[in-house]
Design an enzyme around this catalytic site. Structure first.
Site, mmCIF file in Angstrom:
data_model
loop_
_atom_site.group_PDB
_atom_site.id
_atom_site.type_symbol
_atom_site.label_atom_id
_atom_site.label_comp_id
_atom_site.label_asym_id
_atom_site.label_seq_id
_atom_site.Cartn_x
_atom_site.Cartn_y
_atom_site.Cartn_z
ATOM 1 C CE LYS A 1 -8.074 -18.667 18.800
ATOM 2 N NZ LYS A 1 -7.930 -17.621 17.818
ATOM 3 C CG HIS B 1 -17.920 -20.441 15.383
ATOM 4 N ND1 HIS B 1 -18.627 -19.394 14.865
ATOM 5 C CD2 HIS B 1 -18.237 -20.489 16.695
ATOM 6 C CE1 HIS B 1 -19.336 -18.817 15.821
ATOM 7 N NE2 HIS B 1 -19.112 -19.465 16.950
ATOM 8 C CG ASP C 1 -17.899 -20.286 8.265
ATOM 9 O OD1 ASP C 1 -17.392 -20.982 9.161
ATOM 10 O OD2 ASP C 1 -18.340 -19.142 8.454
ATOM 11 N NE ARG D 1 -13.757 -11.496 8.623
ATOM 12 C CZ ARG D 1 -13.439 -12.581 9.303
ATOM 13 N NH1 ARG D 1 -12.206 -12.726 9.760
ATOM 14 N NH2 ARG D 1 -14.336 -13.513 9.520
ATOM 15 C CD GLN E 1 -14.854 -17.013 7.190
ATOM 16 O OE1 GLN E 1 -16.050 -17.109 7.460
ATOM 17 N NE2 GLN E 1 -13.963 -16.557 8.047
ATOM 18 C CB CYS F 1 -21.549 -17.507 13.131
ATOM 19 S SG CYS F 1 -20.257 -16.325 13.338
ATOM 20 C CG HIS G 1 -21.436 -21.708 12.007
ATOM 21 N ND1 HIS G 1 -21.385 -21.139 10.768
ATOM 22 C CD2 HIS G 1 -20.576 -21.009 12.794
ATOM 23 C CE1 HIS G 1 -20.554 -20.111 10.795
ATOM 24 N NE2 HIS G 1 -20.043 -20.013 12.013
#
Length: 704
Positions: free
Chosen positions: A529, A575, A444, A424, A442, A395, A446
């Site tokens: 979420k 997200h 991902d 991570r 991911q 992000c 945004h």
RNA sequence: GCCAGCAUAGCUCAGUGGUAGAGCAGUUCUUUCGUAAAGAACAGGUCGCGAGUUCAAAUCUCGCUGCUGGCUCCA
């Protein structure tokens, strides 16, 4: 008292009765089969007096079929009956362990969906070698067919008894029971109540030595130990009191129990089959991925076959992202520490990140200053040292892309997508094949939008999830909507914003048409979420995707767009990584398909099998045509018999085996064998190609 | 990270202190085959890594690494 039965009929009794008495009143057969009761929706011991007027359902043991398996009235196992059985078996196991290791302190032993456990504390750790011994003791207790007998004490008598026994965990349990509204403390004696009565029912008296076991427990239990038909001690693990790692540590002993041996055998067989379906077994076998000790724990190496699956899936997702107006971006794998200080991820999540990369000059100057390792570490902690972080999320990078331009409200929503790789530092004990890794990519994106756009954008995110899950035939997933906890003040943002965002999440979740649960307190601190959760082959739940509404990061990064009023306004961020990570998603997919991917995802889509090397030329000719049509296809020209080639191709889960011999060469056909349907007979090459292209391009599921 | 267990050939596994084994896979040869394993020969191992005990260790002890199950955690 008036008892209402499940069929709506009523029965009246002059005196207080137990479920056993009601069952006996209805019929001898029922009385014999009864093992417990459900009273106004609450589980009850069979022999416990009913509280008064109530609705009552008798819980019965199942009948047995010819093979000795349980035959349940409505076809599937009665969870309540198994609950009673397993809870009771937990006591039996506890008694066995206490007998073998008298210094054992019992803590907590509940039933589970597929068994039970008991958390125990003792000086000599139990190992799996001890399971047989424990089972032998348990067997004796079951064979003695002792009754489970409940007795209640008021707190004035009960607590001194617990104090005298000196088990602080049970005292704690008792206190909690009272906090939850219990009026008495209850014990379950595995034996006749006479073993207590012989002591004048004096709870402070020393318990008799013969076959006596009792445990503070809210119950309920099966009537007798003999109800337990078959059981097994399964495994052992470490646990902590109330799940607090800083608190006392226990050994958690897992077991399972069934009404019959055949049921237990079936359960164990199912577990074994699940192991064979595990992505960690299938994945390496099919050449999808490997994890290498020299590269590092939790770092997935995608082998060529796995890369094909991933690439196809990414293409598919990207296709739909483009359709939905997403713009692709690429960002680097690292970012400056300051970026993550602004986002708030550092230092709060420091423990779950790889340590920072510090610049060479800085290391040198620190060394020149005579900085020790301890000082370095504390400066790092304090954030006084600059450096770079392997990005734990995408992000901040995407935010800086947004911030690099001035935006009008007319530009919104802006949707930035990236298959972004993040790192991570997961604890070593948490790593699990592809499901839990330290480096992951991911899917991902945004979204930066106005508050009014949040609801539509959420819908769009879920639309994508629906398309992908439907295409893959994944219907067995759960949706969890995480909301704020109204009693907590850890949440940022205005209550009105939250109300709007929460209701948008719930509406979006409803539109999926699958069951979902709204869970208060499960929201992120910055917004509500929607999570997607699936189970792996051994029943563990894994969160795949998540869609989160975020009011916080736009503030932290001071993002703005110009509104129609020519004034700056704060955008809302969403997200979303609907499939979580490629690693976990494909791990789930491997198990979902048992390695047999649909045609479009299969690493090798076809294999041409000449019946002898006289026909390799024709096989090659066929292969060239298939390659021209864009298929991933190989010839098996090995010096083997057809049967052997078929076996290998089947094991590799190749969707189509194309057998070619003299007949095919003469007729211009291939003899098609489908991996799950078997021989389909000879088909002209062109006709096969046409049908296969349709199946591939339509992303059809091969097996229903 | 915590508790227990496991680690022997590419894979699946046998091997309880005395010369490292099997099946499959691999290589070579023979066989030329029509829907789930043709036959033979050969090759393949510092028994996860490092210490220790012992005349002698795959085997016993300790440490480390990795894996499995569970706990905790998952921005």
């Amino acid at each position: 008292m008036k008892i209402t039965l499940p069929d709506g009929s009523e029965k009246s009794f002059d005196t207080q009765v137990s479920a056993a008495a009601v069952a006996a009143d209805i019929g001898a057969g029922l009385a014999k089969a009864a093992i417990g009761a459900k009273v106004d929706g609450e589980l009850y011991d069979l022999n416990r007096p009913l509280p008064g007027d109530c609705s009552l359902a008798i819980i019965t043991r199942p009948r047995e079929d010819k093979k000795g398996k349980s035959k349940w009235p409505n076809g599937k196992p009665d969870a309540d009956a198994l609950y009673l059985l397993r809870h009771s078996c937990a006591h039996v196991m506890a008694e066995a362990i206490c007998k073998l290791w008298p210094d054992t302190k019992l803590a907590y032993g509940p039933p589970l969906d597929n068994g039970f456990y008991y958390d125990i504390s003792l000086d000599t750790p139990i190992s799996s070698d001890d399971f047989e011994k424990i089972e032998a003791e348990m067997k004796k207790i079951v064979q003695e067919d002792r009754p489970f007998t409940r007795y209640d004490l008021d707190p004035d008598t009960g607590f001194p008894k617990l104090e005298k026994e000196g088990n602080k965990y049970k005292i704690d349990n008792a206190k909690r029971a009272f906090e939850q509204g219990a009026s008495d403390l209850s014990w379950y004696v595995t034996g006749p109540i006479e073993s207590i009565k012989s002591n004048g029912l004096d709870p402070l008296a020393k318990p008799p030595k013969v076959s006596h076991f009792e445990d503070l427990c809210q119950g309920p239990h099966a009537p007798n130990t003999g109800t337990i038909g078959a059981f097994k001690v399964m495994s052992i693990a470490s646990s902590n009191w109330h799940g607090d790692v800083t608190s006392d540590r226990f050994q958690r002993v897992y077991g399972t129990a069934f009404f019959t041996q055949a049921d237990l055998d079936e359960h164990l067989e199912n577990l074994e089959q699940a192991r064979q379906r595990d992505h960690r077994v299938i994945g390496p076998r099919l050449g999808l991925y490997t994890i290498d000790e020299q590269v590092g724990q939790g770092l997935v190496l995608w082998k060529p076959n796995g890369a094909v699956v991933r690439q196809e899936l990414q293409n598919f997702i990207a296709e739909h992202l483009t359709r939905q107006g997403y713009k692709q971006v690429f960002t680097p794998h690292i970012g400056k520490l300051g970026l993550y200080k602004t986002s708030g991820h550092y230092p709060y999540y420091q423990e779950s990140q790889y340590p920072a990369l510090v610049s060479r000059e800085q290391v040198q100057s620190l060394a020149d200053e005579g900085c020790s390792c301890a000082q370095l570490s504390s400066q790092m902690e304090a954030g006084e040292i600059d450096g770079y972080l392997l990005k734990p999320m995408n992000c901040p990078h995407h935010i800086r892309i947004f911030a690099s331009d001035k935006h009008s409200y007319r530009d919104l929503p802006i949707r930035l997508a990236e298959f972004g790789t993040v790192y991570r530092w997961e604890q070593s004990g948490e790593l699990n094949g592809m499901m839990r890794v330290r480096g992951m990519t991911q899917d991902d994106a945004h979204l930066f939008c106005t508050e009014d756009q949040v609801a539509d954008e959420l819908q769009g995110c879920l639309e994508l999830v629906k398309i992908v899950f439907n295409t893959l035939g994944m219907n067995d997933y759960r949706v969890r909507v995480g909301l704020r906890d109204p009693d907590s003040d850890k949440y940022v943002g205005e209550p009105e914003q939250w109300d709007k965002a929460e209701s948008a999440c719930i509406t979006a979740a409803k539109s999926l048409g699958v069951p979902f649960s709204s869970e208060a307190g499960e929201g992120a601190f910055y917004g509500p979420k929607i999570d997607f959760v699936v189970k792996d082959v051994i029943g563990r739940e894994w969160q795949l995707g998540t869609v989160q509404v975020d009011y916080q990061l736009p503030i932290r990064f001071d993002l703005s767009y110009t509104g129609a009023d020519n004034q700056p306004h704060r955008p809302v961020m969403i997200h979303r990584a609907p499939f979580g990570s490629m690693e976990r998603f494909i791990g789930v997919l491997i198990e979902h398909f048992n390695g047999a991917f649909p045609l479009w995802l299969s690493p090798q889509q076809m294999r041409v099998l000449p019946i002898s090397d006289k026909f390799t030329d024709y096989a090659q000719e066929v292969t060239d045509k298939l390659k021209a049509a864009g298929f991933r296809v190989e010839v098996d020209a090995n010096n083997e018999r057809l049967n052997a080639k078929i076996k290998l191709a089947q094991e590799a889960k190749v969707p189509y085996m194309l057998v070619v011999g003299g007949k095919d060469k003469d007729a211009g056909t291939v003899s098609v064998r489908h991996r799950s349907e078997g021989d389909r007979g000879a088909v002209p090459v062109e006709a096969f190609i046409e049908a296969a292209m349709k199946e591939r391009d339509g992303r059809e599921l091969m097996e229903s």
